[in-house]
Design an enzyme around this catalytic site. Structure first.
Site, mmCIF file in Angstrom:
data_model
loop_
_atom_site.group_PDB
_atom_site.id
_atom_site.type_symbol
_atom_site.label_atom_id
_atom_site.label_comp_id
_atom_site.label_asym_id
_atom_site.label_seq_id
_atom_site.Cartn_x
_atom_site.Cartn_y
_atom_site.Cartn_z
ATOM 1 N N CYS A 14 -0.010 5.143 6.776
ATOM 2 C CA CYS A 14 -0.714 4.997 8.046
ATOM 3 C C CYS A 14 0.235 4.372 9.069
ATOM 4 C CB CYS A 14 -1.950 4.119 7.863
ATOM 5 S SG CYS A 14 -3.079 4.715 6.580
ATOM 6 N N CYS A 36 -19.205 -7.227 3.523
ATOM 7 C CA CYS A 36 -18.555 -5.972 3.880
ATOM 8 C C CYS A 36 -17.216 -5.926 3.154
ATOM 9 C CB CYS A 36 -18.349 -5.882 5.393
ATOM 10 S SG CYS A 36 -17.586 -4.326 5.956
ATOM 11 N N ARG A 84 -18.354 -2.877 17.541
ATOM 12 C CA ARG A 84 -17.534 -4.083 17.426
ATOM 13 C C ARG A 84 -16.179 -3.900 18.096
ATOM 14 N NH1 ARG A 84 -17.653 -4.541 12.322
ATOM 15 N NH2 ARG A 84 -19.298 -6.096 12.291
ATOM 16 N N CYS A 106 0.110 0.564 10.315
ATOM 17 C CA CYS A 106 -0.208 -0.513 9.377
ATOM 18 C C CYS A 106 1.017 -1.263 8.870
ATOM 19 C CB CYS A 106 -0.991 0.054 8.193
ATOM 20 S SG CYS A 106 -1.585 -1.235 7.074
ATOM 21 N N CYS A 137 -16.102 -10.081 5.689
ATOM 22 C CA CYS A 137 -15.488 -8.810 5.304
ATOM 23 C C CYS A 137 -14.258 -9.070 4.443
ATOM 24 C CB CYS A 137 -15.091 -8.017 6.543
ATOM 25 S SG CYS A 137 -16.455 -7.767 7.711
ATOM 26 N N CYS A 139 0.835 -1.201 0.000
ATOM 27 C CA CYS A 139 0.000 0.000 0.000
ATOM 28 C C CYS A 139 0.870 1.252 0.000
ATOM 29 C CB CYS A 139 -0.911 0.001 1.219
ATOM 30 S SG CYS A 139 -2.020 1.428 1.274
ATOM 31 N N CYS A 159 -19.598 1.247 7.718
ATOM 32 C CA CYS A 159 -18.850 0.656 8.825
ATOM 33 C C CYS A 159 -17.692 1.604 9.077
ATOM 34 C CB CYS A 159 -18.364 -0.738 8.446
ATOM 35 S SG CYS A 159 -17.337 -1.536 9.706
#
Length: 328
Positions: free
Chosen positions: A67, A138, A270, A70, A107, A63, A198
């Site tokens: 972030c 999801c 969650r 991550c 998901c 990616c 979400c």
């Protein structure tokens, strides 16, 4: 001195929370706060039920974002190799196994900054195949355009995950390659396409309590509250900028769950990442405070999660059951 919190009927969700009111909730004595959040929870949900979701990384690593939490960023040396997008058959087979193991929602996550139009047909095939199994669907695929959101909706996607991660004042300490407004724009595209949102965030990234209140204030003042609200307890990843972060105190995490339940009373709250290092007692307090969904399965993208045997034992000890199943 904190501003007083207006007493509201939990049957009437509010969208006019002030940041000061959300901060004040964090200051309520712990037992009183959990009592209030449990009352709200019982207005909308059966407190003995949990929704079970399972997450699969359909495209891992590489990616371009930065972030700080991550493992999948190409900017950090974490040992996570980039992979290609899985084929639909592999994803559908994993979803079939998840359903057999008791999951109700499946998901799919891809380590992308944004969705490329060339990948949409493959993703749509995954979604429609999983949907055909009778599971809620999801996906979390990065930023979306309005047309892409509509295409995913047409494929049968029920929920789209796009977290705000933290409050707006702390956000640039965690991410610099995508703005807060970028995230809000994607959420707007998802809502406009008719999908459920979400959206939640992460605690334990060095943020203050005010930053955590800031995140929940943002969620509570969206045009529509998130249908699903995941709270992640940071799993520090060696090689990332936040790899040495100090964990949030357990009772502070429960406070986060309780305040989330109060300000977004109809959301599925969650416990997402972080259950691997949570005690049974801490998770039980979170359920008491209003959490009613967990991820099952041994992996969450690139981090560990409690095994199914542990989760079965947890539900048995607490006399809880998967959502929608018959009462014992």
């Amino acid at each position: 001195m904190n501003a007083p919190v207006r007493i509201a009927d939990p049957a009437q969700p509010r969208h006019d929370w002030t940041l000061e009111e959300v901060e004040a909730l964090f200051e309520v004595p712990f037992t009183e706060l959990v009592f209030r959040s449990a009352e709200v929870h019982r207005r909308w949900f059966d407190p003995t039920e949990l929704q079970l979701s399972q997450l699969l990384s359909v495209k891992t690593g590489g990616c371009p974002e930065d972030c700080g939490y991550c493992a999948q960023s190409q900017k950090f040396k974490t040992g996570v190799a980039a992979s290609k997008l899985l084929d639909a058959e592999t994803v559908i087979a994993a979803a079939r196994d998840a359903k057999a193991g008791g999951a109700q929602r499946f998901c799919m996550g891809a380590a992308w900054r944004d969705v490329k139009d060339r990948d949409l047909p493959k993703v749509a095939a995954m979604i429609s195949g999983v949907k055909a199994l009778g599971l809620e669907t999801c996906a979390t695929l990065g930023m979306l355009t309005p047309d892409q959101a509509k295409a995913l909706k047409d494929a049968g996607l029920d929920y789209y995950n796009h977290n705000l991660e933290t409050g707006p004042d702390y956000y640039d300490k965690v991410v610099t390659t995508r703005t807060y407004q970028d995230r809000l724009d994607t959420l707007a595209a998802v809502r406009d396409a008719g999908m459920a949102t979400c959206c939640g965030g992460i605690v334990g990234m060095g943020e203050t309590r005010r930053d955590r209140a800031g995140l929940l204030h943002q969620l509570a003042t969206l045009p529509a509250h998130p249908d699903s609200l995941p709270i992640n307890d940071l799993m520090p990843i060696p090689g990332t900028p936040l790899g040495d972060s100090k964990a949030v105190e357990p009772l502070e995490f429960v406070r986060m769950i309780a305040v989330a339940r109060i300000v977004c009373p109809k959301s599925m709250v969650r416990i997402a990442a972080g259950r691997e290092h949570m005690s049974k007692e801490l998770q039980a307090l979170c359920f008491l405070a209003g959490a009613n969904s967990i991820f099952v399965g041994a992996r969450l993208l690139t981090t560990n999660n409690p095994g199914r045997d542990n989760d079965d034992a947890l539900l048995a000890d607490l006399k809880m059951r998967p959502m929608g199943s018959a009462a014992a």
